[in-house]
Design an enzyme around this catalytic site. Structure first.
Site, PDB file in Angstrom:
ATOM      1  NE  ARG A  79      55.440  41.658  40.383  1.00  0.00           N
ATOM      2  CZ  ARG A  79      54.631  42.404  40.490  1.00  0.00           C
ATOM      3  NH1 ARG A  79      53.394  41.729  39.936  1.00  0.00           N
ATOM      4  NH2 ARG A  79      54.902  43.194  39.691  1.00  0.00           N
ATOM      5  CG  HIS A 180      50.427  44.950  30.221  1.00  0.00           C
ATOM      6  ND1 HIS A 180      49.256  44.225  30.983  1.00  0.00           N
ATOM      7  CD2 HIS A 180      51.036  43.811  31.179  1.00  0.00           C
ATOM      8  CE1 HIS A 180      48.988  45.130  32.013  1.00  0.00           C
ATOM      9  NE2 HIS A 180      50.567  43.998  32.436  1.00  0.00           N
ATOM     10  CG  ASP A 248      48.048  43.557  40.337  1.00  0.00           C
ATOM     11  OD1 ASP A 248      48.704  43.150  39.610  1.00  0.00           O
ATOM     12  OD2 ASP A 248      49.622  44.212  41.150  1.00  0.00           O
ATOM     13  CD  GLU A 310      47.959  41.529  32.321  1.00  0.00           C
ATOM     14  OE1 GLU A 310      49.547  40.733  33.276  1.00  0.00           O
ATOM     15  OE2 GLU A 310      47.712  42.703  33.612  1.00  0.00           O
TER      16      GLU A 310
HETATM   17  O1  LIG Z   1      55.649  48.940  39.474  1.00  0.00           O
HETATM   18  C1  LIG Z   1      54.972  49.532  38.122  1.00  0.00           C
HETATM   19  C2  LIG Z   1      53.555  48.512  38.581  1.00  0.00           C
HETATM   20  O2  LIG Z   1      54.242  47.088  38.718  1.00  0.00           O
HETATM   21  C3  LIG Z   1      52.822  46.265  39.359  1.00  0.00           C
HETATM   22  O3  LIG Z   1      52.084  46.820  38.073  1.00  0.00           O
HETATM   23  C4  LIG Z   1      52.241  45.442  37.314  1.00  0.00           C
HETATM   24  C5  LIG Z   1      51.230  44.214  37.910  1.00  0.00           C
HETATM   25  O4  LIG Z   1      51.508  43.807  38.591  1.00  0.00           O
HETATM   26  C6  LIG Z   1      50.197  43.282  37.092  1.00  0.00           C
HETATM   27  O5  LIG Z   1      49.708  42.135  37.527  1.00  0.00           O
HETATM   28  C7  LIG Z   1      50.439  43.138  35.502  1.00  0.00           C
HETATM   29  O6  LIG Z   1      50.566  41.904  34.866  1.00  0.00           O
HETATM   30  O7  LIG Z   1      51.169  44.428  35.136  1.00  0.00           O
HETATM   31  C8  LIG Z   1      51.438  45.343  36.202  1.00  0.00           C
HETATM   32  C9  LIG Z   1      52.333  46.528  35.063  1.00  0.00           C
HETATM   33  O8  LIG Z   1      53.377  46.102  35.458  1.00  0.00           O
HETATM   34  C10 LIG Z   1      52.149  47.347  40.458  1.00  0.00           C
HETATM   35  O9  LIG Z   1      51.331  45.944  40.898  1.00  0.00           O
HETATM   36  C11 LIG Z   1      52.104  47.851  40.152  1.00  0.00           C
HETATM   37  O10 LIG Z   1      51.330  48.665  41.522  1.00  0.00           O
HETATM   38  C12 LIG Z   1      53.100  49.101  40.628  1.00  0.00           C
HETATM   39  O11 LIG Z   1      52.929  50.163  39.871  1.00  0.00           O
END
Ligand SMILES: OC[C@H]1O[C@H](O[C@H]2[C@H](O)[C@@H](O)[C@H](O)O[C@@H]2CO)[C@H](O)[C@@H](O)[C@@H]1O
Length: 344
Positions: A79, A180, A248, A310
């Protein structure tokens, strides 16, 4: 090495190609042109080929949820808070795709959204390569510079998959790509029985929008301590009081002399994958929010079906210079590599 190029699907009126390599041990690597997606990393097992990564049967299924299942991620992984950053004395505002103003995984037109050009190089008897390339325009997501990117996957006869990212841009820009990839090494639906080891003493503190604050949190004495290897089921149980109900998180890794940063293993089947990277970050996402409408090859989606590992430079880098520098000058070719070594 055996190689093949086949039409795998049609998506948005475009042919999606699968490029495959099989080594002398029967290990198979399958890569899809759309998203430069790792579709198959299979090893021989008593029941036939066992795919160690999550996959789908159709391209549409990869793109009908927000989880980037085994897809290429770029220009920048993770992000970027506020959708804006400064570089070379200028302020840039880029397109956002999450919440109020967050750019996630490179923005709305990132690496996973395009059908890459591809070819196979099988000139080396011990290591074949799948070379994917695409030019991302500055107008796609407002990042500076038109950037020609390559993702080059290779498989050798020692069961090592190497992924090399290359980028060359017409202007000073940012580049922090990753894959990913979600692993599940076991014959079970869930990852609970597997052991994860990470060369990390700390992870990043993040805001409620998951943007790094700049602070590091010590892992010792918490469910985040994977330094000596930890059962994932127990570690996830330790996170049940949290909003995420699993991991996460971005771990601050210290690569070993051979660049090893992590190892996932399954004591029941004796399968393992060692991840090597020279960069300082590893996202661990235990698929906490997978949903039953996901039609994965191993069944309907559910939490903890796979663990995404990742490797990247710590994200939101432009706002935290101590995390590293992911800028690339105009005309300079920047490369990063991630290796996955499998045992079975
Ligand atoms: O909105 C969808 C999900 O988005 C996040 O998941 C991402 C995560 O935060 C990242 O660290 C990872 O690299 O990719 C994930 C997939 O996009 C949210 O954390 C999750 O809860 C949401 O459902």
């Amino acid at each position: 090495m055996k190689t093949a190029t086949t039409k795998w699907d049609t998506y948005q009126n475009q042919a999606v190609t699968e490029y495959t390599i099989e080594n002398k041990n029967g290990v198979k690597l399958g890569i899809l042109s759309w998203g430069a997606t790792l579709h198959t990393l299979s090893v021989p097992s008593k029941d036939g080929d066992k795919n160690l990564v999550l996959s789908y049967h159709k391209m549409e299924d990869y793109l009908s949820n927000p989880f980037y299942v085994c897809m290429g991620i770029g220009r920048i992984g993770g992000r970027l808070g506020g959708g804006t950053f400064e570089m070379g004395g200028k302020t840039y505002t880029v397109d956002t795709n999450e919440g109020k103003d967050t750019t996630l995984h490179g923005g709305p037109h990132g690496f996973n959204t395009v059908n890459w050009d591809g070819e196979i190089d099988d000139s080396d008897a011990n290591e074949a390569k799948i070379i994917l390339s695409h030019t991302f325009k500055s107008s796609d997501d407002s990042f500076p510079g038109d950037m020609t990117a390559k993702m080059i996957y290779s498989l050798d006869n020692n069961d090592r998959v190497n992924l090399k990212f290359e980028a060359n841009s017409t202007a000073l820009t940012l580049f922090n790509p990753t894959l990913h990839v979600y692993f599940n090494l076991s014959d079970d639906q869930l990852i609970s029985g597997q052991t994860l080891q990470i060369n990390a003493k700390e992870h990043l503190e993040v805001t409620s929008e998951k943007i790094p604050t700049g602070n590091f949190i010590q892992n010792a004495g918490t469910p985040f301590d994977f330094s000596k290897g930890q059962n994932l089921g127990e570690a996830i149980r330790g996170m049940q009081g949290t909003t995420e109900k699993g991991f996460d998180d971005l771990f601050h890794v210290e690569p070993a002399a051979d660049n090893k940063i992590a190892e996932l293993s399954d004591p029941q089947s004796n399968r393992s994958v060692t991840i090597k990277s020279s960069r300082n970050g590893l996202v661990v996402f235990t698929a906490n929010s997978f949903t039953s409408d996901m039609k994965l090859a191993t069944g309907a989606g559910q939490p903890y079906m796979g663990v995404a590992l990742e490797a990247q430079t710590l994200s939101d880098t432009p706002h935290h210079p101590n995390f590293g520098d992911v800028s690339v000058p105009a005309g300079k070719t920047q490369t990063y590599e991630i290796a996955y070594e499998v045992k079975y």
